[in-house]
Write a protein that holds these residues in place. Structure first.
Motif, PDB file in Angstrom:
ATOM      1  N   HIS A 132     -76.162 -25.906  25.436  1.00 50.21           N
ATOM      2  CA  HIS A 132     -74.719 -25.857  25.231  1.00 50.21           C
ATOM      3  C   HIS A 132     -74.214 -27.187  24.709  1.00 50.21           C
ATOM      4  CE1 HIS A 132     -75.225 -22.625  28.316  1.00 50.21           C
ATOM      5  NE2 HIS A 132     -74.762 -22.004  27.264  1.00 50.21           N
ATOM      6  N   ALA A 133     -73.107 -27.126  23.973  1.00 53.85           N
ATOM      7  CA  ALA A 133     -72.503 -28.314  23.393  1.00 53.85           C
ATOM      8  C   ALA A 133     -71.012 -28.039  23.191  1.00 53.85           C
ATOM      9  CB  ALA A 133     -73.166 -28.659  22.068  1.00 53.85           C
ATOM     10  N   THR A 134     -70.303 -29.032  22.683  1.00 52.51           N
ATOM     11  CA  THR A 134     -68.876 -28.907  22.379  1.00 52.51           C
ATOM     12  C   THR A 134     -68.678 -29.177  20.896  1.00 52.51           C
ATOM     13  OG1 THR A 134     -68.322 -29.695  24.594  1.00 52.51           O
ATOM     14  CG2 THR A 134     -66.577 -29.783  22.942  1.00 52.51           C
ATOM     15  N   ALA A 135     -67.937 -28.285  20.228  1.00 49.87           N
ATOM     16  CA  ALA A 135     -67.636 -28.491  18.814  1.00 49.87           C
ATOM     17  C   ALA A 135     -66.858 -29.794  18.667  1.00 49.87           C
ATOM     18  CB  ALA A 135     -66.838 -27.326  18.264  1.00 49.87           C
ATOM     19  N   TYR A 136     -67.268 -30.623  17.733  1.00 51.44           N
ATOM     20  CA  TYR A 136     -66.647 -31.930  17.530  1.00 51.44           C
ATOM     21  C   TYR A 136     -65.911 -31.962  16.196  1.00 51.44           C
ATOM     22  CZ  TYR A 136     -66.364 -37.041  17.230  1.00 51.44           C
ATOM     23  OH  TYR A 136     -65.924 -38.331  17.105  1.00 51.44           O
ATOM     24  N   THR A 137     -66.584 -31.608  15.125  1.00 52.21           N
ATOM     25  CA  THR A 137     -65.954 -31.526  13.808  1.00 52.21           C
ATOM     26  C   THR A 137     -66.401 -30.237  13.141  1.00 52.21           C
ATOM     27  OG1 THR A 137     -67.755 -32.650  12.635  1.00 52.21           O
ATOM     28  CG2 THR A 137     -65.989 -34.045  13.522  1.00 52.21           C
ATOM     29  N   TYR A 138     -65.588 -29.754  12.214  1.00 56.35           N
ATOM     30  CA  TYR A 138     -65.953 -28.570  11.437  1.00 56.35           C
ATOM     31  C   TYR A 138     -65.182 -28.595  10.127  1.00 56.35           C
ATOM     32  CZ  TYR A 138     -66.355 -23.825   9.772  1.00 56.35           C
ATOM     33  OH  TYR A 138     -66.587 -22.734   8.985  1.00 56.35           O
TER      34      TYR A 138
ATOM     35  N   ARG B  12     -66.480 -24.714  23.395  1.00 54.47           N
ATOM     36  CA  ARG B  12     -67.841 -24.764  23.905  1.00 54.47           C
ATOM     37  C   ARG B  12     -68.678 -23.798  23.077  1.00 54.47           C
ATOM     38  NH1 ARG B  12     -70.271 -28.566  26.570  1.00 54.47           N
ATOM     39  NH2 ARG B  12     -71.436 -27.176  27.907  1.00 54.47           N
ATOM     40  N   VAL B  13     -69.837 -24.255  22.662  1.00 60.52           N
ATOM     41  CA  VAL B  13     -70.721 -23.446  21.841  1.00 60.52           C
ATOM     42  C   VAL B  13     -72.125 -23.443  22.429  1.00 60.52           C
ATOM     43  CG1 VAL B  13     -69.426 -23.790  19.701  1.00 60.52           C
ATOM     44  CG2 VAL B  13     -71.223 -25.406  20.306  1.00 60.52           C
ATOM     45  N   ARG B  14     -72.885 -22.447  22.006  1.00 58.07           N
ATOM     46  CA  ARG B  14     -74.313 -22.395  22.334  1.00 58.07           C
ATOM     47  C   ARG B  14     -75.043 -22.735  21.056  1.00 58.07           C
ATOM     48  NH1 ARG B  14     -78.562 -18.906  21.969  1.00 58.07           N
ATOM     49  NH2 ARG B  14     -77.309 -17.245  21.069  1.00 58.07           N
ATOM     50  N   ILE B  15     -76.028 -23.591  21.149  1.00 56.70           N
ATOM     51  CA  ILE B  15     -76.802 -23.966  19.967  1.00 56.70           C
ATOM     52  C   ILE B  15     -78.280 -23.722  20.231  1.00 56.70           C
ATOM     53  CG2 ILE B  15     -75.137 -25.663  19.121  1.00 56.70           C
ATOM     54  CD1 ILE B  15     -76.933 -27.860  20.313  1.00 56.70           C
ATOM     55  N   GLU B  16     -78.991 -23.458  19.163  1.00 54.65           N
ATOM     56  CA  GLU B  16     -80.449 -23.425  19.204  1.00 54.65           C
ATOM     57  C   GLU B  16     -80.926 -24.527  18.288  1.00 54.65           C
ATOM     58  OE1 GLU B  16     -81.976 -19.512  18.421  1.00 54.65           O
ATOM     59  OE2 GLU B  16     -80.808 -18.645  20.064  1.00 54.65           O
ATOM     60  N   THR B  17     -82.009 -25.191  18.671  1.00 56.19           N
ATOM     61  CA  THR B  17     -82.482 -26.357  17.938  1.00 56.19           C
ATOM     62  C   THR B  17     -83.974 -26.279  17.656  1.00 56.19           C
ATOM     63  OG1 THR B  17     -82.902 -27.591  19.973  1.00 56.19           O
ATOM     64  CG2 THR B  17     -80.709 -27.829  18.989  1.00 56.19           C
ATOM     65  N   GLU B  18     -84.380 -27.135  16.731  1.00 61.69           N
ATOM     66  CA  GLU B  18     -85.794 -27.369  16.442  1.00 61.69           C
ATOM     67  C   GLU B  18     -86.055 -28.853  16.579  1.00 61.69           C
ATOM     68  OE1 GLU B  18     -86.477 -26.056  12.446  1.00 61.69           O
ATOM     69  OE2 GLU B  18     -86.845 -24.008  13.063  1.00 61.69           O
ATOM     70  N   ASP B  19     -87.261 -29.213  16.908  1.00 61.97           N
ATOM     71  CA  ASP B  19     -87.710 -30.595  17.039  1.00 61.97           C
ATOM     72  C   ASP B  19     -86.988 -31.289  18.184  1.00 61.97           C
ATOM     73  OD1 ASP B  19     -89.524 -30.276  14.922  1.00 61.97           O
ATOM     74  OD2 ASP B  19     -87.956 -30.718  13.459  1.00 61.97           O
ATOM     75  N   GLU B  20     -87.171 -32.596  18.271  1.00 61.63           N
ATOM     76  CA  GLU B  20     -86.578 -33.388  19.344  1.00 61.63           C
ATOM     77  C   GLU B  20     -86.219 -34.765  18.834  1.00 61.63           C
ATOM     78  OE1 GLU B  20     -89.276 -33.598  22.604  1.00 61.63           O
ATOM     79  OE2 GLU B  20     -89.394 -31.428  22.847  1.00 61.63           O
ATOM     80  N   GLY B  21     -85.500 -35.516  19.653  1.00 63.32           N
ATOM     81  CA  GLY B  21     -85.162 -36.894  19.332  1.00 63.32           C
ATOM     82  C   GLY B  21     -84.405 -37.024  18.027  1.00 63.32           C
TER      83      GLY B  21
ATOM     84  N   ILE C  50     -80.131 -28.466  14.384  1.00 63.25           N
ATOM     85  CA  ILE C  50     -79.498 -27.257  14.899  1.00 63.25           C
ATOM     86  C   ILE C  50     -79.802 -26.109  13.941  1.00 63.25           C
ATOM     87  CG2 ILE C  50     -77.300 -26.148  15.443  1.00 63.25           C
ATOM     88  CD1 ILE C  50     -76.274 -28.901  16.307  1.00 63.25           C
ATOM     89  N   THR C  51     -80.277 -24.999  14.482  1.00 61.32           N
ATOM     90  CA  THR C  51     -80.593 -23.823  13.678  1.00 61.32           C
ATOM     91  C   THR C  51     -79.610 -22.682  13.875  1.00 61.32           C
ATOM     92  OG1 THR C  51     -82.080 -22.977  15.375  1.00 61.32           O
ATOM     93  CG2 THR C  51     -83.053 -24.355  13.628  1.00 61.32           C
ATOM     94  N   LEU C  52     -78.782 -22.754  14.943  1.00 63.72           N
ATOM     95  CA  LEU C  52     -77.811 -21.706  15.221  1.00 63.72           C
ATOM     96  C   LEU C  52     -76.657 -22.283  16.028  1.00 63.72           C
ATOM     97  CD1 LEU C  52     -77.956 -18.141  15.918  1.00 63.72           C
ATOM     98  CD2 LEU C  52     -77.376 -19.426  17.962  1.00 63.72           C
ATOM     99  N   VAL C  53     -75.443 -21.920  15.639  1.00 61.91           N
ATOM    100  CA  VAL C  53     -74.236 -22.269  16.382  1.00 61.91           C
ATOM    101  C   VAL C  53     -73.476 -20.979  16.647  1.00 61.91           C
ATOM    102  CG1 VAL C  53     -72.044 -23.531  16.370  1.00 61.91           C
ATOM    103  CG2 VAL C  53     -74.022 -24.499  15.217  1.00 61.91           C
ATOM    104  N   THR C  54     -73.178 -20.702  17.900  1.00 60.27           N
ATOM    105  CA  THR C  54     -72.396 -19.519  18.234  1.00 60.27           C
ATOM    106  C   THR C  54     -71.539 -19.842  19.460  1.00 60.27           C
ATOM    107  OG1 THR C  54     -72.502 -17.115  18.513  1.00 60.27           O
ATOM    108  CG2 THR C  54     -74.097 -18.414  19.732  1.00 60.27           C
ATOM    109  N   LEU C  55     -70.576 -18.997  19.757  1.00 61.20           N
ATOM    110  CA  LEU C  55     -69.725 -19.244  20.914  1.00 61.20           C
ATOM    111  C   LEU C  55     -70.500 -19.042  22.193  1.00 61.20           C
ATOM    112  CD1 LEU C  55     -66.351 -17.616  19.878  1.00 61.20           C
ATOM    113  CD2 LEU C  55     -67.011 -20.019  19.786  1.00 61.20           C
ATOM    114  N   GLN C  56     -70.181 -19.854  23.170  1.00 61.50           N
ATOM    115  CA  GLN C  56     -70.798 -19.734  24.482  1.00 61.50           C
ATOM    116  C   GLN C  56     -70.223 -18.507  25.165  1.00 61.50           C
ATOM    117  OE1 GLN C  56     -70.567 -23.234  26.886  1.00 61.50           O
ATOM    118  NE2 GLN C  56     -70.866 -22.109  28.771  1.00 61.50           N
ATOM    119  N   THR C  57     -71.073 -17.677  25.705  1.00 68.07           N
ATOM    120  CA  THR C  57     -70.615 -16.528  26.487  1.00 68.07           C
ATOM    121  C   THR C  57     -71.173 -16.649  27.891  1.00 68.07           C
ATOM    122  OG1 THR C  57     -72.492 -15.203  25.750  1.00 68.07           O
ATOM    123  CG2 THR C  57     -70.448 -15.010  24.488  1.00 68.07           C
ATOM    124  N   PHE C  58     -70.459 -16.104  28.817  1.00 70.31           N
ATOM    125  CA  PHE C  58     -70.887 -16.206  30.215  1.00 70.31           C
ATOM    126  C   PHE C  58     -71.548 -14.955  30.674  1.00 70.31           C
ATOM    127  CE2 PHE C  58     -67.415 -19.138  29.622  1.00 70.31           C
ATOM    128  CZ  PHE C  58     -67.921 -20.279  30.175  1.00 70.31           C
TER     129      PHE C  58
END
Length: 67
Positions: free
Chosen positions: A2-8, A45-54, A59-67
Motif C-alpha cells: 500500500h502507498a499514498t498517491a503523491y503526484t499525478y 490510498r492505493v495498492r501497488i504491485e512492484t518488481e525488483d527492490e531498492g 511499480i507495475t500496477l496502481v489501483t485503489l485500495q479496497t478493504f
C-alpha cells in the motif's frame, strides 16, 4: 503493498506514490493503465504491485485500495 498517491499528471498518466516510510516512487502510464483507473488524486490510498527492490524498485500496477 500500500502507498499514498503523491503526484499525478492526467496527460501522461504518470506520477509518484509515497510508500508508508515516506519514500517517493514514480509510476508510468502502463502501471496506471494496468489498474483500470481513470483519475488519481493526491492523498488517495492505493495498492501497488512492484518488481525488483531498492533503487531498482518499479511499480507495475496502481489501483485503489479496497478493504
Amino acid at each position: 503493498m500500500h502507498a499514498t498517491a503523491y503526484t499525478y499528471d492526467p496527460e501522461s498518466r504518470s506520477g509518484q506514490v509515497l510508500l508508508d516510510d515516506g519514500t517517493p516512487v514514480p509510476f508510468d502510464a502502463p502501471a496506471f493503465d494496468a489498474g483500470g483507473l481513470r483519475l488519481l488524486r493526491p492523498g488517495q490510498r492505493v495498492r501497488i504491485e512492484t518488481e525488483d527492490e531498492g533503487n531498482g524498485l518499479r511499480i507495475t500496477l496502481v489501483t485503489l485500495q479496497t478493504f
